[in-house]
Design a protein around this motif. Structure first.
Motif, PDB file in Angstrom:
ATOM      1  N   GLU A 292       0.785  -1.020  -0.174  1.00  0.00           N
ATOM      2  CA  GLU A 292       0.027   0.016   0.030  1.00  0.00           C
ATOM      3  C   GLU A 292       0.859   1.286  -0.050  1.00  0.00           C
ATOM      4  OE1 GLU A 292      -2.900   0.076   3.249  1.00  0.00           O
ATOM      5  OE2 GLU A 292      -3.456  -1.992   2.569  1.00  0.00           O
ATOM      6  N   THR A 293       2.007   1.137   0.850  1.00  0.00           N
ATOM      7  CA  THR A 293       2.771   2.359   0.982  1.00  0.00           C
ATOM      8  C   THR A 293       3.582   2.491  -0.335  1.00  0.00           C
ATOM      9  OG1 THR A 293       3.044   1.871   3.061  1.00  0.00           O
ATOM     10  CG2 THR A 293       4.670   3.226   2.010  1.00  0.00           C
ATOM     11  N   LEU A 294       3.966   1.337  -1.025  1.00  0.00           N
ATOM     12  CA  LEU A 294       4.810   1.477  -2.146  1.00  0.00           C
ATOM     13  C   LEU A 294       3.975   1.916  -3.497  1.00  0.00           C
ATOM     14  CD1 LEU A 294       6.936  -1.639  -2.106  1.00  0.00           C
ATOM     15  CD2 LEU A 294       7.770   0.708  -1.783  1.00  0.00           C
ATOM     16  N   PHE A 295       2.695   1.545  -3.382  1.00  0.00           N
ATOM     17  CA  PHE A 295       1.916   1.965  -4.436  1.00  0.00           C
ATOM     18  C   PHE A 295       1.242   3.491  -4.269  1.00  0.00           C
ATOM     19  CE2 PHE A 295      -2.552   2.385  -6.390  1.00  0.00           C
ATOM     20  CZ  PHE A 295      -2.370   1.989  -7.572  1.00  0.00           C
ATOM     21  N   ALA A 296       1.080   3.865  -3.017  1.00  0.00           N
ATOM     22  CA  ALA A 296       0.901   5.152  -2.996  1.00  0.00           C
ATOM     23  C   ALA A 296       1.850   6.207  -3.253  1.00  0.00           C
ATOM     24  CB  ALA A 296       0.471   5.598  -1.665  1.00  0.00           C
ATOM     25  N   LEU A 297       3.190   5.786  -2.920  1.00  0.00           N
ATOM     26  CA  LEU A 297       4.457   6.517  -3.144  1.00  0.00           C
ATOM     27  C   LEU A 297       4.832   6.504  -4.740  1.00  0.00           C
ATOM     28  CD1 LEU A 297       7.089   7.881  -2.245  1.00  0.00           C
ATOM     29  CD2 LEU A 297       8.155   5.623  -2.231  1.00  0.00           C
ATOM     30  N   SER A 298       4.584   5.375  -5.305  1.00  0.00           N
ATOM     31  CA  SER A 298       4.685   5.474  -6.925  1.00  0.00           C
ATOM     32  C   SER A 298       3.504   6.215  -7.542  1.00  0.00           C
ATOM     33  CB  SER A 298       4.349   3.970  -7.461  1.00  0.00           C
ATOM     34  OG  SER A 298       3.997   3.721  -8.766  1.00  0.00           O
ATOM     35  N   LYS A 299       2.210   6.344  -7.055  1.00  0.00           N
ATOM     36  CA  LYS A 299       1.211   7.343  -7.705  1.00  0.00           C
ATOM     37  C   LYS A 299       1.741   8.670  -7.292  1.00  0.00           C
ATOM     38  CE  LYS A 299      -3.581   7.620  -7.352  1.00  0.00           C
ATOM     39  NZ  LYS A 299      -4.964   7.167  -6.700  1.00  0.00           N
ATOM     40  N   ARG A 300       2.083   9.001  -6.372  1.00  0.00           N
ATOM     41  CA  ARG A 300       2.424  10.456  -5.966  1.00  0.00           C
ATOM     42  C   ARG A 300       3.779  11.156  -6.956  1.00  0.00           C
ATOM     43  NH1 ARG A 300       4.739  11.068  -0.127  1.00  0.00           N
ATOM     44  NH2 ARG A 300       6.714  10.948  -1.412  1.00  0.00           N
ATOM     45  N   GLU A 301       4.730  10.128  -6.930  1.00  0.00           N
ATOM     46  CA  GLU A 301       5.886  10.463  -7.816  1.00  0.00           C
ATOM     47  C   GLU A 301       5.713  10.220  -9.147  1.00  0.00           C
ATOM     48  OE1 GLU A 301       8.587  11.628  -6.416  1.00  0.00           O
ATOM     49  OE2 GLU A 301       7.659  11.670  -4.326  1.00  0.00           O
ATOM     50  N   LYS A 302       4.627   9.814  -9.306  1.00  0.00           N
ATOM     51  CA  LYS A 302       4.258   9.391 -11.001  1.00  0.00           C
ATOM     52  C   LYS A 302       5.147   8.468 -11.466  1.00  0.00           C
ATOM     53  CE  LYS A 302       1.539  13.244 -11.916  1.00  0.00           C
ATOM     54  NZ  LYS A 302       1.743  14.479 -10.936  1.00  0.00           N
ATOM     55  N   ASN A 303       5.846   7.302 -10.807  1.00  0.00           N
ATOM     56  CA  ASN A 303       6.716   6.401 -11.120  1.00  0.00           C
ATOM     57  C   ASN A 303       6.004   4.955 -11.479  1.00  0.00           C
ATOM     58  OD1 ASN A 303       9.085   7.616 -10.877  1.00  0.00           O
ATOM     59  ND2 ASN A 303       9.029   7.519  -8.632  1.00  0.00           N
ATOM     60  N   HIS A 304       6.451   4.359 -12.157  1.00  0.00           N
ATOM     61  CA  HIS A 304       5.926   2.892 -12.523  1.00  0.00           C
ATOM     62  C   HIS A 304       5.616   1.923 -11.213  1.00  0.00           C
ATOM     63  CE1 HIS A 304       5.349   3.608 -16.796  1.00  0.00           C
ATOM     64  NE2 HIS A 304       6.646   4.287 -16.826  1.00  0.00           N
ATOM     65  N   PHE A 305       5.017   1.017 -11.333  1.00  0.00           N
ATOM     66  CA  PHE A 305       4.955   0.239 -10.120  1.00  0.00           C
ATOM     67  C   PHE A 305       4.804  -1.280 -10.665  1.00  0.00           C
ATOM     68  CE2 PHE A 305       2.291  -2.113  -6.898  1.00  0.00           C
ATOM     69  CZ  PHE A 305       3.252  -1.842  -5.673  1.00  0.00           C
ATOM     70  N   SER A 306       5.424  -2.215 -10.151  1.00  0.00           N
ATOM     71  CA  SER A 306       5.140  -3.491 -10.673  1.00  0.00           C
ATOM     72  C   SER A 306       5.228  -4.504  -9.628  1.00  0.00           C
ATOM     73  CB  SER A 306       6.632  -3.985 -11.285  1.00  0.00           C
ATOM     74  OG  SER A 306       6.764  -3.178 -12.533  1.00  0.00           O
ATOM     75  N   ALA A 307       4.321  -5.562  -9.880  1.00  0.00           N
ATOM     76  CA  ALA A 307       4.080  -6.410  -8.767  1.00  0.00           C
ATOM     77  C   ALA A 307       3.933  -7.942  -9.622  1.00  0.00           C
ATOM     78  CB  ALA A 307       2.858  -6.348  -7.929  1.00  0.00           C
ATOM     79  N   LEU A 308       4.758  -8.716  -8.964  1.00  0.00           N
ATOM     80  CA  LEU A 308       4.965  -9.940  -9.472  1.00  0.00           C
ATOM     81  C   LEU A 308       4.349 -10.908  -8.702  1.00  0.00           C
ATOM     82  CD1 LEU A 308       8.567 -10.020 -10.938  1.00  0.00           C
ATOM     83  CD2 LEU A 308       6.453  -9.656 -12.138  1.00  0.00           C
ATOM     84  N   MET A 309       3.762 -12.134  -9.078  1.00  0.00           N
ATOM     85  CA  MET A 309       3.297 -13.138  -8.181  1.00  0.00           C
ATOM     86  C   MET A 309       3.902 -14.478  -8.802  1.00  0.00           C
ATOM     87  SD  MET A 309      -0.497 -13.952  -6.839  1.00  0.00           S
ATOM     88  CE  MET A 309      -0.920 -15.712  -6.691  1.00  0.00           C
ATOM     89  N   ILE A 310       4.331 -15.220  -8.226  1.00  0.00           N
ATOM     90  CA  ILE A 310       5.233 -16.524  -8.609  1.00  0.00           C
ATOM     91  C   ILE A 310       4.545 -17.609  -7.899  1.00  0.00           C
ATOM     92  CG2 ILE A 310       7.098 -17.568  -8.655  1.00  0.00           C
ATOM     93  CD1 ILE A 310       8.725 -15.040  -8.492  1.00  0.00           C
ATOM     94  N   ASP A 311       4.252 -18.878  -8.460  1.00  0.00           N
ATOM     95  CA  ASP A 311       3.592 -19.784  -8.025  1.00  0.00           C
ATOM     96  C   ASP A 311       4.527 -20.938  -8.478  1.00  0.00           C
ATOM     97  OD1 ASP A 311       1.672 -21.426  -6.888  1.00  0.00           O
ATOM     98  OD2 ASP A 311       0.587 -21.813  -8.791  1.00  0.00           O
ATOM     99  N   ILE A 312       4.743 -21.962  -7.605  1.00  0.00           N
ATOM    100  CA  ILE A 312       5.421 -23.250  -8.060  1.00  0.00           C
ATOM    101  C   ILE A 312       4.443 -24.101  -8.330  1.00  0.00           C
ATOM    102  CG2 ILE A 312       6.881 -24.896  -7.352  1.00  0.00           C
ATOM    103  CD1 ILE A 312       8.129 -22.981  -5.145  1.00  0.00           C
ATOM    104  N   ASP A 313       4.229 -24.516  -9.552  1.00  0.00           N
ATOM    105  CA  ASP A 313       3.200 -25.437 -10.240  1.00  0.00           C
ATOM    106  C   ASP A 313       3.430 -26.801  -9.800  1.00  0.00           C
ATOM    107  OD1 ASP A 313       2.077 -23.429 -11.803  1.00  0.00           O
ATOM    108  OD2 ASP A 313       3.396 -24.104 -13.732  1.00  0.00           O
ATOM    109  N   ARG A 314       2.250 -27.413  -9.138  1.00  0.00           N
ATOM    110  CA  ARG A 314       2.030 -28.789  -8.638  1.00  0.00           C
ATOM    111  C   ARG A 314       3.074 -28.919  -7.484  1.00  0.00           C
ATOM    112  NH1 ARG A 314       1.587 -28.880 -14.067  1.00  0.00           N
ATOM    113  NH2 ARG A 314       3.757 -29.243 -14.523  1.00  0.00           N
TER     114      ARG A 314
END
Length: 168
Positions: free
Chosen positions: A110-132
């Motif tokens: 939440e903090t990083l997203f708000a900072l990204s929005k305020r600074e007008k920087n890109h924000f990336s989030a990755l979700m990794i799943d180990i199959d099976r």
């Protein structure tokens, strides 16, 4: 006054014929330990010297005690700060992989997203799943599953920048 600023341990005893209250008050204000009127009674002088030395001794002991208490408070404060840091680590980290946990991730994202929005920087989030991954636990046991997660976490953590957040 100058003597008191240099050293509080020097006993100062005034012997004088002055009986005026203004003179006595002035002596007290400059830090005189005792005031004797002439002619001097030597038994009284011995008593005053003994009392003055005892007073200075106990003042010195009190200062030493206060200094030791101050050191103890600083030590305890440091211990409490370290314990607090350990507790925060325990609250925010997964004990097995030593990665940040979901609670910390939810707070920081939440903090990083708000900072990204305020600074007008890109924000990336990755979700990794180990199959099976369940099959690893089912076929090889939870110890092997845990080792697999630890190894996986370490390999990803080595690639993540210090400014990134990697959580389990």
């Amino acid at each position: 006054k100058k003597v008191r600023k240099i050293n509080m341990e020097i006993p100062i005893i005034i012997a004088t014929a002055h009986k005026e209250s203004g003179y006595i008050i002035e002596c007290i204000e400059v830090g005189v330990n005792a005031y004797l009127l002439k002619p001097i009674n030597f038994k009284h002088l011995q008593k005053v010297i003994k009392q003055t030395c005892e007073k200075i001794y106990y003042m010195k002991k009190n200062i030493e005690y206060e200094e030791s208490l101050e050191r103890l408070v600083k030590e305890r404060t440091k211990e409490l700060e370290e314990a607090k840091a350990e507790l925060l680590e325990m609250i925010h980290k997964d004990p097995m992989t030593n990665l940040y946990n979901r609670r910390y991730f939810n707070d920081i994202s939440e903090t990083l997203f708000a900072l990204s929005k305020r600074e007008k920087n890109h924000f990336s989030a990755l979700m990794i799943d180990i199959d099976r991954f369940k099959l690893v636990n089912d076929n090889y046991g939870h110890v092997t599953g845990d080792e697999t997660l630890i190894t996986f976490a370490k390999s990803i953590q080595e690639k993540v920048r210090s400014t990134d957040t990697f959580a389990r």
